[in-house]
Each structure stands twice: as structure tokens, then as C-alpha cells.
Enzyme design. Structure first.
Site, PDB file in Angstrom:
ATOM      1  N   HIS A 107      -3.918  -5.663   2.277  1.00  0.00           N
ATOM      2  CA  HIS A 107      -3.645  -5.228   3.486  1.00  0.00           C
ATOM      3  C   HIS A 107      -2.945  -6.384   4.224  1.00  0.00           C
ATOM      4  O   HIS A 107      -3.105  -7.575   4.145  1.00  0.00           O
ATOM      5  CB  HIS A 107      -5.126  -4.970   4.122  1.00  0.00           C
ATOM      6  CG  HIS A 107      -5.357  -3.837   4.046  1.00  0.00           C
ATOM      7  ND1 HIS A 107      -6.202  -3.184   4.995  1.00  0.00           N
ATOM      8  CD2 HIS A 107      -5.273  -2.769   3.170  1.00  0.00           C
ATOM      9  CE1 HIS A 107      -6.495  -1.959   4.645  1.00  0.00           C
ATOM     10  NE2 HIS A 107      -5.729  -1.551   3.159  1.00  0.00           N
ATOM     11  N   CYS A 167       0.813  -1.280   0.069  1.00  0.00           N
ATOM     12  CA  CYS A 167      -0.061  -0.110  -0.059  1.00  0.00           C
ATOM     13  C   CYS A 167       1.046   1.193  -0.158  1.00  0.00           C
ATOM     14  O   CYS A 167       1.460   1.587  -1.179  1.00  0.00           O
ATOM     15  CB  CYS A 167      -0.959  -0.078   1.402  1.00  0.00           C
ATOM     16  SG  CYS A 167      -2.454  -0.716   0.970  1.00  0.00           S
TER      17      CYS A 167
HETATM   18  N1  GLN Z   1      -2.776   6.246   2.118  1.00  0.00           N
HETATM   19  C1  GLN Z   1      -2.890   5.664   1.017  1.00  0.00           C
HETATM   20  C2  GLN Z   1      -3.955   5.396   0.103  1.00  0.00           C
HETATM   21  O1  GLN Z   1      -5.033   5.765   0.897  1.00  0.00           O
HETATM   22  C3  GLN Z   1      -2.173   4.331   1.314  1.00  0.00           C
HETATM   23  C4  GLN Z   1      -3.121   3.335   2.173  1.00  0.00           C
HETATM   24  C5  GLN Z   1      -2.696   2.118   2.571  1.00  0.00           C
HETATM   25  O2  GLN Z   1      -1.477   2.064   2.950  1.00  0.00           O
HETATM   26  N2  GLN Z   1      -3.562   1.192   2.975  1.00  0.00           N
HETATM   27  O3  GLN Z   1      -3.923   5.229  -0.997  1.00  0.00           O
END
Ligand code: GLN
Length: 234
Positions: free
Chosen positions: A194, A95
Site C-alpha cells: 500500500h 494493488c
Molecule cells: N480491490 C482490489 C482488492 O481488493 C485491490 C485493492 C487494492 O488496491 N488495495 O483486491
């Protein structure tokens, strides 16, 4: 144990929102099954990343606020991280970590956060929307299926030398448009999945460990390690 691997948990104190630490526990568990000792340490703000010290880097996901801090700090580690990647070091990036390995990430508030451009992707913003839900993808090279859960507003577009981790069968993936999810570049595995993705997808963990072992012990006979059956047998 005959072999040992060292993991750098990059910004592990800031980028661990979804229990990404679990990935290191899985790597350690599987490494031990392979007869490999695996240790890890967190490298965070104002600390030097020494590319010669580590075999694997794990860079977790996080929120825009943490990303805005890391975006600044990581520039001082840019060369060392790029050297590590170019020298076939293994990386698992999730992510927010995935986004910051690329050129930039546009946050939900429109702020442009610079990445290190070690990989050629960039991440744009969605308009008042997030991709949330289960994802199923297929690695088209190996036929392996990977399962995960995504929650991101950023939409990522792959660049030169990158291939997707998998083709989206269910869910949105990188951008909801081109059916790609994640990225593979050299020994770098990136994904929007995740949490401890390696617990659900032991095949990825095995690739990461075997790649790292082959790099560190080029003359060793790693057949027993490669033959290790992962997944339901544990
Ligand atoms: N903040 C980033 C987004 O919303 C990454 C989110 C995350 O790491 N799940 O795209």
C-alpha cells in the site's frame, strides 16, 4: 539539470486510495538528488496514453468500484501500454493497478473485470476474506528486503516471464500459498504494498529511476546516478 524524466500517473485521480501519489513525490525527490528533473501528469478516463511521451508509469491501487470503471476504459489504452512495457518502459503498479495489468481480476462480488494482459498473471477472488497486515519480503536476486502493508481480497498467480518482487518472509503476498509477493517483468515492478511504498523502500525507487535513465540515455555515463546511496542517508 542534465537529465529529465516524465511520469504518467495512470488514473491518478481514481486510483490513489492509499496515498499512492506519494510514490511520485519520492521519485521526484530522489531524482532531484540524482540531478534529474522529474515531472508528472495524470492520464485518466477517455484520455490517450502516448507511449513515446513517458519514461515511467505509476498505476496506483483502488477499490473494486473504481477498478470496474477503469477495466472498461483501459482497453483503449491496452496496445499503447503493452508497447510501452515491451519497449522496456518503467512501471510501478500497486494493488488494483497491478491486477489490471494482468488478464483479469475477480471482484469481491464475483464480477470478472478484464485487465489488459500486458503481464501474464491473473487474479482470483477469496471467499469472504481479505489479506490485511504487514508484509516483509526478500528480493532473492539482490538480497534487498522490502517492507509494506497489504489489504486485498484478490489473489494473484504469476504467469510466463514474471518473477516475484520478493519471497514472503512475513504476511501473505500474492496469494497466501506460494510465498510470492508482487511481480517483476522487464522494467515493470508490481506489488500489493500500500501507499507510498517507494518511501519505505528506496531501493525499488532507485531501480526504477536507473532503469528509466538507462533507457532514455543509453550513451550517458550514469555511474554517479547508480552509485547514489539511498535510504537512511536521506
Ligand atoms: N480491490 C482490489 C482488492 O481488493 C485491490 C485493492 C487494492 O488496491 N488495495 O483486491
Amino acid at each position: 539539470m542534465a537529465y529529465s524524466l516524465k511520469v504518467c500517473h495512470l488514473y491518478g485521480d481514481l486510483m490513489n486510495t492509499y496515498g499512492d501519489l506519494g510514490n511520485i513525490l519520492v521519485l521526484k525527490y530522489l531524482a532531484n538528488k540524482m540531478g534529474v528533473e522529474l515531472t508528472s501528469e495524470v492520464i485518466s478516463l477517455d484520455q490517450k496514453f502516448d507511449p513515446d511521451k513517458y519514461d515511467i508509469v505509476v498505476f496506483g491501487g483502488g477499490q473494486d468500484f473504481e477498478q470496474s470503471i477503469i477495466s472498461k476504459d483501459i482497453q483503449s489504452k491496452k496496445q499503447a501500454l503493452t508497447d510501452f512495457i515491451e519497449d522496456n518502459g518503467s512501471v510501478v503498479a500497486i494493488c488494483g493497478g497491478y491486477q489490471l495489468l494482468g488478464h483479469y481480476y475477480i471482484g469481491a462480488n464475483g464480477e470478472k473485470l478484464m485487465g489488459i494482459g500486458a503481464l501474464d498473471h491473473y487474479t482470483d477472488k477469496q471467499k469472504d476474506h481479505r489479506f490485511i497486515g504487514n508484509v516483509v519480503i526478500e528480493n532473492e536476486e539482490t538480497g534487498e528486503k522490502y517492507h509494506g502493508f497489504e489489504n486485498h481480497q484478490g489473489i494473484t498467480f504469476l504467469g510466463k516471464g514474471e518473477r516475484p518482487l520478493g519471497k514472503v518472509l512475513e504476511g501473505h503476498g500474492n496469494n497466501g500459498q506460494d510465498k510470492t509477493e508482487g511481480a517483476i517483468y522487464k522494467n515493470v515492478y508490481c506489488t500489493y504494498f500500500h501507499g507510498p511504498i517507494l518511501a519505505r523502500n528506496n531501493d525499488i525507487a532507485k531501480h526504477v529511476l536507473v532503469n528509466a535513465l538507462k533507457r532514455k540515455y543509453p550513451d550517458a555515463d550514469l555511474e554517479p546516478q547508480e552509485e547514489l546511496k539511498v535510504g537512511a542517508t536521506f
